[in-house]
Motif scaffolding. Structure first.
Motif, PDB file in Angstrom:
ATOM      1  N   UNK A  10       8.199  -0.549  -5.666  1.00 29.95           N
ATOM      2  CA  UNK A  10       6.769  -0.795  -5.543  1.00 29.95           C
ATOM      3  C   UNK A  10       6.493  -1.277  -4.121  1.00 29.95           C
ATOM      4  N   UNK A  11       5.397  -0.780  -3.564  1.00 31.83           N
ATOM      5  CA  UNK A  11       4.991  -1.156  -2.218  1.00 31.83           C
ATOM      6  C   UNK A  11       3.607  -1.807  -2.285  1.00 31.83           C
TER       7      UNK A  11
ATOM      8  N   UNK B 265       1.479 -14.614   5.269  1.00 32.36           N
ATOM      9  CA  UNK B 265       2.909 -14.941   5.256  1.00 32.36           C
ATOM     10  C   UNK B 265       3.337 -15.459   3.883  1.00 32.36           C
ATOM     11  N   UNK B 266       2.517 -16.303   3.296  1.00 28.59           N
ATOM     12  CA  UNK B 266       2.817 -16.861   1.969  1.00 28.59           C
ATOM     13  C   UNK B 266       2.916 -15.748   0.922  1.00 28.59           C
ATOM     14  N   UNK B 267       1.938 -14.857   0.930  1.00 28.33           N
ATOM     15  CA  UNK B 267       1.929 -13.755  -0.038  1.00 28.33           C
ATOM     16  C   UNK B 267       3.116 -12.821   0.200  1.00 28.33           C
ATOM     17  N   UNK B 268       3.411 -12.513   1.451  1.00 24.75           N
ATOM     18  CA  UNK B 268       4.552 -11.637   1.764  1.00 24.75           C
ATOM     19  C   UNK B 268       5.852 -12.250   1.264  1.00 24.75           C
ATOM     20  N   UNK B 269       6.031 -13.559   1.460  1.00 24.33           N
ATOM     21  CA  UNK B 269       7.239 -14.231   0.977  1.00 24.33           C
ATOM     22  C   UNK B 269       7.329 -14.211  -0.545  1.00 24.33           C
ATOM     23  N   UNK B 270       6.199 -14.433  -1.203  1.00 26.70           N
ATOM     24  CA  UNK B 270       6.170 -14.411  -2.672  1.00 26.70           C
ATOM     25  C   UNK B 270       6.518 -13.013  -3.196  1.00 26.70           C
TER      26      UNK B 270
ATOM     27  N   UNK C 100       8.259 -10.681  -1.611  1.00 26.29           N
ATOM     28  CA  UNK C 100       9.669 -10.432  -1.307  1.00 26.29           C
ATOM     29  C   UNK C 100      10.573 -11.089  -2.341  1.00 26.29           C
ATOM     30  N   UNK C 101      10.232 -12.302  -2.756  1.00 25.22           N
ATOM     31  CA  UNK C 101      11.014 -13.007  -3.779  1.00 25.22           C
ATOM     32  C   UNK C 101      10.993 -12.262  -5.107  1.00 25.22           C
ATOM     33  N   UNK C 102       9.973 -11.458  -5.328  1.00 28.62           N
ATOM     34  CA  UNK C 102       9.872 -10.654  -6.554  1.00 28.62           C
ATOM     35  C   UNK C 102      10.460  -9.255  -6.372  1.00 28.62           C
TER      36      UNK C 102
END
Length: 184
Positions: A1-2, A23-28, A30-32
Motif C-alpha cells: 500500500x502506498x 513527519x509524524x504521519x510518515x513515521x506512523x 512506516x511503523x505500520x
C-alpha cells in the motif's frame, strides 16, 4: 500500500506545524509497514490553475501522477479565514488534467482529513476538504481530525497524548481497510 501525505500549508519555516505533522504521519505509516510519499505545496512550483495554458507545468504533471498512484491519502491543512488555504484548492484543481482518463480525478481513493486552527473552528477546514474530495470522486473516512493547535504538542514538542490517540485511530481506519473499488 502506498500513502500520499498532502501538505496543504504554504510553510517553509523549520519546525512548522505542517512539517512536524507530515513527519509524524510518515513515521506512523512506516511503523505500520506503509510506504508514504509527501507532496508539499511550498516546494511544488504549481502555478495558478489555467485551462488555457499551452503547456502543462511539470509540477502539475508530477502532482497528478503522485496523487493518482497513491492508494490512500492523508490531507493536512491549516484553517485560513474559515477554509483551507487557496493554494491547496488551486493544487487540487490541477487534477482536472485527468478528466478524460478512464478513471478520472481521485476516483475510489480513500482520504483521511486533518485540519488545525488556533481555536475550535478546524472542522470548517475538514468540511471544505470533504466537499472537494467528494467532488473529485474520492471517499473520505467517516472519522476526521480537527485539531486545536495550542493542544497539539506537549512541552517536549511531541504530539500530545490526546492527539497521538486520535492519529492512531485515523491511520488505523485508513490503512486497515483496502482501497475501495472505482465506481466509474
Amino acid at each position: 500500500m502506498k500513502a500520499m501525505i498532502f501538505n496543504g500549508a504554504l510553510e517553509r519555516r523549520p519546525h512548522s506545524t505542517a512539517g512536524r505533522l507530515c513527519e509524524h504521519v510518515a513515521n506512523k505509516l512506516s511503523a505500520r509497514g506503509v510506504e508514504s510519499m509527501e507532496f508539499n505545496i511550498a516546494e511544488s512550483g504549481i502555478p495558478l490553475f489555467d485551462v488555457t495554458m499551452n503547456k502543462v507545468p511539470a509540477g502539475a504533471e508530477l502532482m497528478n501522477r503522485m496523487f493518482r498512484e497513491a492508494d490512500v491519502h492523508i490531507w493536512l491543512a491549516p484553517l485560513y479565514h474559515g477554509s483551507i488555504p487557496g493554494v491547496m484548492k488551486n493544487c487540487l484543481d490541477w487534477l482536472e488534467l485527468s478528466a478524460k482518463e478512464a478513471t478520472p480525478y481521485l476516483t475510489g481513493k480513500t482520504i483521511a482529513l486533518v485540519c488545525w486552527a488556533d481555536g475550535v473552528q478546524a472542522m470548517q477546514g475538514i468540511n471544505a476538504m470533504d466537499a472537494v474530495a467528494k467532488a473529485l470522486r474520492a471517499w473520505t473516512l467517516p472519522y476526521s481530525l480537527p485539531i486545536q493547535r495550542p493542544e497539539l504538542f506537549d512541552e517536549q514538542g511531541n504530539v500530545s497524548a490526546k492527539y497521538e490517540q486520535r492519529f492512531d485511530l485515523l491511520l488505523q481506519l485508513l490503512v486497515k481497510g483496502k482501497p475501495l473499488p472505482a465506481l466509474f
